[in-house]
Design a protein around this motif. Structure first.
Motif, PDB file in Angstrom:
ATOM      1  N   GLU A  51      40.114  39.231  44.512  1.00 31.41           N
ATOM      2  CA  GLU A  51      40.601  40.608  44.691  1.00 31.41           C
ATOM      3  C   GLU A  51      42.086  40.429  45.024  1.00 31.41           C
ATOM      4  OE1 GLU A  51      41.768  43.963  45.297  1.00 31.41           O
ATOM      5  OE2 GLU A  51      39.557  44.074  45.347  1.00 31.41           O
ATOM      6  N   ILE A  81      42.148  44.667  51.057  1.00 30.65           N
ATOM      7  CA  ILE A  81      41.088  44.765  50.762  1.00 30.65           C
ATOM      8  C   ILE A  81      40.071  43.441  50.807  1.00 30.65           C
ATOM      9  CG2 ILE A  81      39.517  45.439  48.734  1.00 30.65           C
ATOM     10  CD1 ILE A  81      41.637  47.596  47.967  1.00 30.65           C
ATOM     11  N   TYR A 102      36.872  42.973  52.935  1.00 29.19           N
ATOM     12  CA  TYR A 102      35.535  42.226  52.165  1.00 29.19           C
ATOM     13  C   TYR A 102      35.130  40.842  52.864  1.00 29.19           C
ATOM     14  CZ  TYR A 102      36.327  45.189  48.048  1.00 29.19           C
ATOM     15  OH  TYR A 102      36.546  45.925  47.281  1.00 29.19           O
ATOM     16  N   LYS A 158      33.996  51.460  43.082  1.00 24.59           N
ATOM     17  CA  LYS A 158      35.081  51.772  44.274  1.00 24.59           C
ATOM     18  C   LYS A 158      35.270  53.331  44.113  1.00 24.59           C
ATOM     19  CE  LYS A 158      37.775  47.427  44.292  1.00 24.59           C
ATOM     20  NZ  LYS A 158      39.319  47.050  44.038  1.00 24.59           N
TER      21      LYS A 158
END
Length: 230
Positions: free
Chosen positions: A11, A16, A20, A108
């Motif tokens: 990512e 973000i 995760y 998303k």
């Protein structure tokens, strides 16, 4: 054999990626072994850490996308499971992802619960794969006991309308065009085609091209026969 699964997160957004990592690490069956921000770094870390599962964002910088990385992982012969995470949900992208064997496809923005659901699905599948000596009845029992995963559909489609299109294809006595399906749905041809193409991407329907009549060739859609059906 260990019950802890190694997870690699690919990512490009560091914030973000940390989210995760926190969510995955909070589940007792998983440990995060690393993160990567580009496809090239992701491929290197797949080879180095040999994860069981990769959380793969498709929108990566550096010229190579997450789908490019997925292709390289599969061409290398790696058996790692991949959970696709993307802001895009075109029919072609979904079809390519399924062909490349993604475990699940998360669009998303998605909820924390939806991610946990995908991770639990991975655990369930892994348990079945390990039990290589099970008889068929035991495999069937494992499948029945697994928590069902709600089918993913693009945000622009309706689950209820998708079921209507399925029923229509089952009722037709032969292939139908998007225009004919649109008449039954009381919708536009473009809308009907979106649902039909999505069913094709799921391999629930098949498409042929009718070039026998004057004018532009038409795509015709029909429900895909089930194995063993006549």
């Amino acid at each position: 054999m260990t019950d802890t699964f190694r997870v690699l997160i690919v990512e490009d957004d560091a914030v973000i990626a940390r989210v995760y990592s926190t969510l995955v690490g909070a589940m007792p069956s998983f440990t995060v072994v690393g993160t990567a921000r580009t496809a090239a770094d992701g491929l290197t870390k797949v080879r180095q850490s040999e994860p069981h599962l990769v959380l793969l964002d498709y929108g990566l910088p550096g010229g190579a996308s997450g789908v490019d990385l997925l292709r390289k992982i599969r061409s290398s012969g790696s058996r790692v499971e991949v959970l696709a995470i993307t802001a895009h949900s075109s029919t072609d992208l979904v079809r390519e992802s399924m062909r490349l064997g993604v475990l699940d496809y998360l669009v998303k923005p998605f909820s924390e619960e939806r991610l946990r659901q995908a991770l639990n699905q991975f655990i369930s599948i892994s348990a079945q794969v390990r039990a290589t000596a099970l008889a068929q009845k035991d495999v069937d029992r494992l499948r029945e006991s697994s928590a069902p995963v709600k089918q993913w559909i693009p945000r622009e489609l309706s689950g209820d309308r998708l079921e209507v299109v399925r029923d229509l294809l089952n009722q037709f006595d032969g292939p139908r065009s998007a225009e004919e399906v649109a008449e039954q749905l009381d919708s536009s041809r473009v809308t009907a085609r979106r649902y039909l193409e999505f069913l094709v991407s799921l391999r629930e329907a098949e498409v042929t091209v009718d070039a026998d009549k004057p004018g532009r060739p038409r795509k015709l859609y029909a429900i895909r026969p089930r194995p063993g059906s006549r």
